[in-house]
Design an enzyme around this catalytic site. Structure first.
Site, PDB file in Angstrom:
ATOM      1  N   GLY A  29       2.771   2.291  -2.475  1.00  0.00           N
ATOM      2  CA  GLY A  29       2.888   2.842  -3.820  1.00  0.00           C
ATOM      3  C   GLY A  29       4.027   2.275  -4.642  1.00  0.00           C
ATOM      4  N   LYS A  30       4.469   1.047  -4.336  1.00  0.00           N
ATOM      5  CA  LYS A  30       5.575   0.447  -5.098  1.00  0.00           C
ATOM      6  C   LYS A  30       5.237   0.332  -6.583  1.00  0.00           C
ATOM      7  CE  LYS A  30       5.659  -3.397  -2.871  1.00  0.00           C
ATOM      8  NZ  LYS A  30       4.540  -3.130  -1.939  1.00  0.00           N
ATOM      9  N   THR A  31       4.026  -0.151  -6.881  1.00  0.00           N
ATOM     10  CA  THR A  31       3.656  -0.363  -8.276  1.00  0.00           C
ATOM     11  C   THR A  31       3.591   0.965  -9.027  1.00  0.00           C
ATOM     12  OG1 THR A  31       2.434  -2.381  -7.729  1.00  0.00           O
ATOM     13  CG2 THR A  31       1.904  -1.313  -9.825  1.00  0.00           C
ATOM     14  N   SER A  32       2.974   1.968  -8.417  1.00  0.00           N
ATOM     15  CA  SER A  32       2.888   3.280  -9.073  1.00  0.00           C
ATOM     16  C   SER A  32       4.270   3.864  -9.341  1.00  0.00           C
ATOM     17  CB  SER A  32       2.075   4.249  -8.203  1.00  0.00           C
ATOM     18  OG  SER A  32       0.749   3.808  -8.056  1.00  0.00           O
ATOM     19  N   GLY A  43       0.767  -1.236   0.000  1.00  0.00           N
ATOM     20  CA  GLY A  43       0.000   0.000   0.000  1.00  0.00           C
ATOM     21  C   GLY A  43       0.798   1.286   0.000  1.00  0.00           C
ATOM     22  N   ASP A  90       4.683  -9.863  -8.111  1.00  0.00           N
ATOM     23  CA  ASP A  90       3.512  -9.952  -7.232  1.00  0.00           C
ATOM     24  C   ASP A  90       2.420 -10.764  -7.916  1.00  0.00           C
ATOM     25  OD1 ASP A  90       1.445  -9.627  -5.448  1.00  0.00           O
ATOM     26  OD2 ASP A  90       1.635  -7.445  -5.295  1.00  0.00           O
ATOM     27  N   THR A 141      -7.028   1.049  -7.247  1.00  0.00           N
ATOM     28  CA  THR A 141      -6.193  -0.151  -7.219  1.00  0.00           C
ATOM     29  C   THR A 141      -6.603  -1.124  -6.124  1.00  0.00           C
ATOM     30  OG1 THR A 141      -4.306   0.968  -8.240  1.00  0.00           O
ATOM     31  CG2 THR A 141      -3.841  -1.004  -6.953  1.00  0.00           C
TER      32      THR A 141
END
Length: 614
Positions: free
Chosen positions: A44-47, A42, A69, A525
């Site tokens: 913000g790694k993906t963003s 949560g 992931d 998300t």
């Protein structure tokens, strides 16, 4: 509440620590070949990893963005179907994306191991190896095999490889595998019962060593720890930093994502958010203070789609727009106290709290456990999450509440001791030594954790058990293990007739026995991932009981322009959930005082109780 800070706002040109909103982030100035993003769920790694990949591709580089992931939402963010092979991203020349699919990776691994077997091997021998390679451990090691291949020059066509990882606990397990398996393989000429013959394992050893070299080489790999201006996220980032150093990954940077400064001194909610963030940054662990740091401001938009992702790291993000009033929508949903009342109506049962990393599963699980205690129940509260935040969330003992965790190391040793006690008496010393060697393979941990999970599931026959699960991807592997065990038990039981058999999967499928609570934030998300998790559960004939929408700023009330702009996104997601995603929904507002400790957590679930007793 602590003192309020930054309520007068900070001009967009003012520089904060790490180059806040004024220049290219430091990790993009001279990037290494591998950029490895990790952190608590949560944050913000993906963003951030996707925005980084876009920025590098836009500069003319050839980039591969890789998700490790199992619950990745890169497909939604980029508008491209994820595959187990590089897929070009439309509208971004030079950028390809790849998702390490556990099932595909496991099948590929099985075929390679079978291909290593002697040509004269019988079909019975091959069938035995296939059976050995059917478990969750095979899936895990096969996924790492795909990951290791990308670190070991199998992706020479790309200038940079950007890794978007699963939440911390699962990622640390992934990164520890090279050392664990290399140690097991040293001097072992037999193999492991869960991963097939020695030839198959030796096939991996070269990749393990190459992966270790690449990860620990500061000229090739940068580990980017992502956190929020939040004490819990920063504490986990510090723990992760220390564990990565033990594994030899010393080239680290820190990104503080979603930094917020309030603009209206009269807005208590906005000022409290800003104050809590600043206090967390002021108390940052020493481990993190020594790292190079970048800060990324909170944006008014969801990071879905190329324009938003490109704007995330830009010094000229889109202007803040107005938003509709959402208070009525938020107030229409019942609170967590109402959910606690419903759950307490039965005399016992398993309550599994599930969702994406970072949505507040541990908070909701702890609050529901306290709610049941307040309603006269006794409760066992446990967690399957390797990160294990329960003790820190509660911060004290509670009469009638037993709190523990499924500790992989402890459960593994218990399993080894149990197996040795059961089977070794009939073996000679050499056979006992060989059995113990096999049980000490890293894959034993997966089996041991599943057995511990099964024990907890069975406890709910006569008591309340609240289980705080690991983030989605890791939990799905546990569900897969439950399914594999169920199928094996049915095969073993077939033809014996006359008895009654109940597997853990059957208990999870029983809606009167198990209540699945899906936790989400009111953002695109987390809602998408909760919906995907719900679909996965339904394919296993497990029906979620309720959704909890956590940390709703709309329900808390604010006038801050940036926060109000984000509330438009909240409204869309609440409408989306109400339109058919959830049979029943409950809401938890963002709180000025973080819900840590028994008193704060109890406030989430005692409102209705106090009304009834008034």
């Amino acid at each position: 509440m602590g003192k309020l800070v930054h309520c007068g706002g900070i001009p967009s040109h003012e520089k904060a620590a790490g180059g806040f909103d004024t220049k290219v982030p430091g990790f993009l100035v001279a990037p290494t070949r591998h950029l490895f993003f990790t952190g608590k769920g949560g944050v913000g790694k993906t963003s951030l990893s996707t925005a980084t990949a876009l920025t590098l591709a836009d500069s003319g580089k050839k980039i591969l963005l890789v998700s490790t992931d199992a619950a990745s939402n890169l497909d939604e963010m980029l508008g491209v179907e994820l595959r187990n092979s590089p897929t070009p991203v439309p509208g971004v020349p030079g950028l390809s994306v790849l998702n390490i699919d556990p099932d595909n990776a496991a099948e590929s691994y099985r075929q390679r191991v079978l291909g290593q077997m002697d040509a004269g091997a019988s079909e019975t021998e091959r069938a035995t190896v296939r059976e050995q390679l059917s478990g969750a451990c095979t899936t895990e090691i096969a996924s790492f095999d795909e990951f290791a291949a990308l670190l070991a020059d199998d992706a020479d066509a790309y200038d940079h490889i950007v890794f978007d990882t699963a939440p911390t606990g699962h990622t640390l397990r992934l990164l520890s595998l090279p050392q664990a398996w290399s140690g097991f393989l040293a001097g072992n000429d037999r193999g492991a019962s869960c991963l097939g013959p020695h030839s198959g394992l030796k096939m991996q050893e070269v990749r393990f060593k190459a992966a270790l070299l690449a990860l620990s080489d500061p000229a090739r790999t940068t580990v980017i720890l992502v956190a929020r201006a939040d004490k819990g996220a920063l504490a986990e980032a510090a723990r992760t930093s220390d564990e990565l150093r033990i594994l030899g990954l010393n080239n680290q940077r820190l990104i503080i994502n979603g930094v917020f400064h309030a603009s209206d001194p009269a807005d208590a909610v906005a000022c409290a958010i800003a104050s809590a963030g600043q206090e967390a940054l002021d108390a940052m662990p020493l481990t993190l203070q020594s790292l190079p740091q970048d800060q990324v401001p909170l944006r008014a938009f969801d990071t879905v789609g190329l324009p938003a992702l490109r704007a995330l790291l830009s010094a000229h993000a889109a202007p803040v727009a107005g938003a509709e009033a959402l208070t009525a929508t938020a107030q229409a949903l019942p609170g967590l106290d109402a959910l606690a009342n419903e759950l307490a109506a039965s005399g016992h049962g398993l309550i599994m709290v599930m969702g994406k990393g970072g949505v507040g599963k541990t908070t909701i699980a702890a609050a529901l456990a306290l709610g049941l205690i307040a309603r006269g129940k006794t409760v066992h509260l446990s967690t399957t999450d390797p990160a294990a935040h329960l003790a820190g969330t509660l911060a004290s003992e509670v009469p009638g509440l037993r709190v523990d965790r499924i500790d992989p190391k402890i459960e593994t040793q218990r399993y080894i001791d149990r197996m040795m006690a059961a089977k070794s008496p009939g073996l000679n010393a050499q056979e006992q030594a060989l059995m113990l060697e096999d049980l000490r393979s890293p894959c034993t941990e997966e089996v041991a954790v599943f057995h511990a999970f099964s024990r907890i599931v069975n406890e709910a026959r006569s008591a309340f058990v609240v289980l705080d699960t690991a983030p989605t991807g890791h939990s799905l592997l546990l569900m897969d293990a439950a399914g594999a065990y169920h199928r094996q038990t049915l095969r073993d039981f077939e033809g014996h007739g006359g008895g009654r058999m109940t597997t853990p999967l059957m208990r999870l499928q029983d809606g009167a026995y198990t209540r699945i609570i899906l936790v989400t934030l009111p953002e695109v998300t987390p809602v998408s991932q909760a919906a995907a998790l719900q679909d996965d559960l339904r394919r296993a004939s497990i029906e979620p009981y309720a959704w909890v929408i956590n940390k709703s700023v709309a329900a808390a009330g604010t006038r801050d322009p940036l926060l109000e702009a984000r509330l438009a996104g909240e409204r869309k997601q609440m409408c989306r959930i109400a339109a058919g995603l959830a049979a029943r929904s409950f809401i938890v507002p963002w709180r000025i005082h973080p819900p840590v400790g028994v008193a704060e957590l109890s406030e989430l679930v005692t409102h209705q109780v106090s009304q009834e007793s008034a």
